[in-house]
Design a protein around this motif. Structure first.
Motif, PDB file in Angstrom:
ATOM      1  N   LEU A 117       0.816  -1.224   0.000  1.00 49.55           N
ATOM      2  CA  LEU A 117       0.000   0.000   0.000  1.00 49.55           C
ATOM      3  C   LEU A 117       0.844   1.266   0.000  1.00 49.55           C
ATOM      4  N   ALA A 118       1.982   1.229   0.665  1.00 49.16           N
ATOM      5  CA  ALA A 118       2.839   2.419   0.734  1.00 49.16           C
ATOM      6  C   ALA A 118       3.366   2.826  -0.642  1.00 49.16           C
ATOM      7  N   GLN A 119       3.377   1.891  -1.581  1.00 47.81           N
ATOM      8  CA  GLN A 119       3.869   2.189  -2.933  1.00 47.81           C
ATOM      9  C   GLN A 119       2.822   2.867  -3.808  1.00 47.81           C
ATOM     10  N   ILE A 120       1.592   2.915  -3.321  1.00 45.18           N
ATOM     11  CA  ILE A 120       0.509   3.488  -4.119  1.00 45.18           C
ATOM     12  C   ILE A 120       0.317   4.945  -3.724  1.00 45.18           C
ATOM     13  N   ALA A 168      -9.351   5.839 -10.258  1.00 42.74           N
ATOM     14  CA  ALA A 168      -7.963   5.485 -10.557  1.00 42.74           C
ATOM     15  C   ALA A 168      -7.314   4.763  -9.371  1.00 42.74           C
ATOM     16  N   LEU A 169      -7.542   5.261  -8.170  1.00 39.56           N
ATOM     17  CA  LEU A 169      -6.965   4.639  -6.980  1.00 39.56           C
ATOM     18  C   LEU A 169      -7.528   3.237  -6.769  1.00 39.56           C
ATOM     19  N   LEU A 170      -8.848   3.096  -6.849  1.00 43.44           N
ATOM     20  CA  LEU A 170      -9.472   1.792  -6.625  1.00 43.44           C
ATOM     21  C   LEU A 170      -9.058   0.779  -7.692  1.00 43.44           C
ATOM     22  N   ALA A 171      -8.945   1.222  -8.933  1.00 37.86           N
ATOM     23  CA  ALA A 171      -8.497   0.317 -10.001  1.00 37.86           C
ATOM     24  C   ALA A 171      -7.058  -0.131  -9.754  1.00 37.86           C
ATOM     25  N   GLU A 172      -6.211   0.779  -9.274  1.00 42.36           N
ATOM     26  CA  GLU A 172      -4.825   0.418  -8.978  1.00 42.36           C
ATOM     27  C   GLU A 172      -4.762  -0.566  -7.810  1.00 42.36           C
ATOM     28  N   MET A 176      -3.337  -4.372  -7.942  1.00 43.51           N
ATOM     29  CA  MET A 176      -2.328  -4.883  -7.010  1.00 43.51           C
ATOM     30  C   MET A 176      -2.844  -6.145  -6.317  1.00 43.51           C
ATOM     31  N   GLU A 177      -4.101  -6.119  -5.895  1.00 42.65           N
ATOM     32  CA  GLU A 177      -4.716  -7.271  -5.229  1.00 42.65           C
ATOM     33  C   GLU A 177      -4.693  -8.504  -6.136  1.00 42.65           C
ATOM     34  N   ILE A 178      -5.096  -8.336  -7.382  1.00 42.21           N
ATOM     35  CA  ILE A 178      -5.137  -9.463  -8.316  1.00 42.21           C
ATOM     36  C   ILE A 178      -3.725  -9.990  -8.583  1.00 42.21           C
ATOM     37  N   LEU A 181      -2.492 -11.906  -5.440  1.00 39.55           N
ATOM     38  CA  LEU A 181      -3.210 -13.165  -5.255  1.00 39.55           C
ATOM     39  C   LEU A 181      -2.831 -14.160  -6.348  1.00 39.55           C
ATOM     40  N   LEU A 182      -2.609 -13.671  -7.557  1.00 38.26           N
ATOM     41  CA  LEU A 182      -2.147 -14.545  -8.637  1.00 38.26           C
ATOM     42  C   LEU A 182      -0.767 -15.100  -8.313  1.00 38.26           C
ATOM     43  N   GLN A 183       0.125 -14.247  -7.833  1.00 35.33           N
ATOM     44  CA  GLN A 183       1.464 -14.710  -7.470  1.00 35.33           C
ATOM     45  C   GLN A 183       1.381 -15.754  -6.359  1.00 35.33           C
ATOM     46  N   TYR A 184       0.564 -15.495  -5.338  1.00 34.23           N
ATOM     47  CA  TYR A 184       0.409 -16.463  -4.249  1.00 34.23           C
ATOM     48  C   TYR A 184      -0.098 -17.796  -4.802  1.00 34.23           C
ATOM     49  N   SER A 185      -1.114 -17.752  -5.646  1.00 35.59           N
ATOM     50  CA  SER A 185      -1.692 -18.975  -6.216  1.00 35.59           C
ATOM     51  C   SER A 185      -0.652 -19.733  -7.025  1.00 35.59           C
ATOM     52  N   PHE A 186       0.114 -19.011  -7.836  1.00 34.73           N
ATOM     53  CA  PHE A 186       1.150 -19.631  -8.661  1.00 34.73           C
ATOM     54  C   PHE A 186       2.225 -20.288  -7.792  1.00 34.73           C
ATOM     55  N   GLN A 187       2.629 -19.635  -6.735  1.00 37.56           N
ATOM     56  CA  GLN A 187       3.651 -20.200  -5.850  1.00 37.56           C
ATOM     57  C   GLN A 187       3.162 -21.500  -5.204  1.00 37.56           C
ATOM     58  N   GLN A 188       1.860 -21.619  -4.966  1.00 38.14           N
ATOM     59  CA  GLN A 188       1.330 -22.848  -4.369  1.00 38.14           C
ATOM     60  C   GLN A 188       1.370 -24.012  -5.360  1.00 38.14           C
ATOM     61  N   THR A 189       1.569 -23.718  -6.639  1.00 38.19           N
ATOM     62  CA  THR A 189       1.715 -24.783  -7.638  1.00 38.19           C
ATOM     63  C   THR A 189       3.192 -25.134  -7.870  1.00 38.19           C
ATOM     64  N   GLY A 190       4.066 -24.498  -7.101  1.00 47.16           N
ATOM     65  CA  GLY A 190       5.496 -24.725  -7.267  1.00 47.16           C
ATOM     66  C   GLY A 190       6.168 -23.693  -8.142  1.00 47.16           C
ATOM     67  N   GLY A 191       5.407 -22.699  -8.587  1.00 48.41           N
ATOM     68  CA  GLY A 191       5.967 -21.647  -9.434  1.00 48.41           C
ATOM     69  C   GLY A 191       6.746 -20.630  -8.624  1.00 48.41           C
ATOM     70  N   SER A 192       7.530 -19.854  -9.321  1.00 46.91           N
ATOM     71  CA  SER A 192       8.329 -18.810  -8.662  1.00 46.91           C
ATOM     72  C   SER A 192       7.534 -17.502  -8.676  1.00 46.91           C
ATOM     73  N   SER A 193       8.168 -16.450  -8.248  1.00 49.85           N
ATOM     74  CA  SER A 193       7.518 -15.142  -8.245  1.00 49.85           C
ATOM     75  C   SER A 193       7.302 -14.657  -9.671  1.00 49.85           C
ATOM     76  N   LEU A 194       6.171 -14.011  -9.889  1.00 52.96           N
ATOM     77  CA  LEU A 194       5.892 -13.393 -11.175  1.00 52.96           C
ATOM     78  C   LEU A 194       6.634 -12.055 -11.241  1.00 52.96           C
ATOM     79  N   GLU A 195       7.035 -11.672 -12.415  1.00 52.43           N
ATOM     80  CA  GLU A 195       7.758 -10.422 -12.606  1.00 52.43           C
ATOM     81  C   GLU A 195       6.768  -9.281 -12.750  1.00 52.43           C
ATOM     82  N   PHE A 196       6.725  -8.390 -11.756  1.00 51.74           N
ATOM     83  CA  PHE A 196       5.771  -7.260 -11.795  1.00 51.74           C
ATOM     84  C   PHE A 196       6.383  -6.079 -12.509  1.00 51.74           C
TER      85      PHE A 196
END
Length: 196
Positions: A117-120, A168-172, A176-178, A181-196
């Motif tokens: 959140l501090a980055q937004i 604009a704020l809510l869309a951002e 970030m939330e999506i 959560l996508l990165q978390y889901s991917f890591q649970q499949t054995g994947g690494s971090s996604l490149e943001f």
């Protein structure tokens, strides 16, 4: 192509697309087909629900609500409930979204969100509505992520205020939330971090 390669390719195709708070149709029909065909054969039984979660998230990035809904409602864990809630919020069914967020409980992605959140950039003076500004102030300064409060703010924005800065704020925040959560889901499949 492996599971990890297919996730990374689809992520690269979608990572620059910030989905709407209230999408009307899928962004790219062909991406929906590619998401549906992702190979999961190399994953074990414990990873398969998270593979469905990754697909549900990719569909949301593509603004394909129905396809995401079909997947998320078949995932019987907190991550499936979280994706289910995000989908209902994006379709405008706010009370149902909040139900699914309650079902998700204190999801591990909440801590990741609070850390980002501090980055937004948030300037409360740009928000025209005092009521909406109050919700956003509370959301942006809370020590824990509150998806119910976020849903209330999105509902106010979409149905009452239509404030450009708030949009604009809510869309951002949703973006970030999506992503997290996508990165978390991917890591649970054995994947690494996604490149943001």
């Amino acid at each position: 192509m492996t599971w990890t390669e297919s996730v990374n390719r689809l992520w690269n195709a979608l990572k620059e697309h910030q989905p709407s708070l209230y999408p009307m149709e899928e962004w790219d029909e062909l991406l929906d087909i590619r998401i549906a065909k992702m190979p999961c054969g190399e994953l074990n039984a414990d990873q398969l629900p998270y593979a469905s979660a990754v697909k549900a998230g990719l569909h949301l990035l593509n603004e394909s609500l129905d396809k995401s809904h079909t997947l998320s409602q078949s995932i019987d864990n907190a991550t499936g409930s979280y994706w289910h809630g995000v989908m209902h919020r994006m379709e405008g069914d706010y009370s149902n979204a909040k139900y699914w967020f309650r079902m998700a409980g204190a999801h591990p992605a909440y801590g990741l969100l609070i850390g980002k959140l501090a980055q937004i950039s948030y300037d409360p003076d740009r928000i025209g509505s005092a009521a909406l500004r109050g919700r956003l102030d509370q959301l942006m300064t809370s020590p824990v992520w509150n998806p119910g409060l976020f849903t209330d703010a999105v509902e106010q924005q979409v149905t009452v205020y239509q404030d450009e800065a708030a949009e604009a704020l809510l869309a951002e925040l949703q973006w970030m939330e999506i992503k997290l959560l996508l990165q978390y889901s991917f890591q649970q499949t054995g994947g690494s971090s996604l490149e943001f």
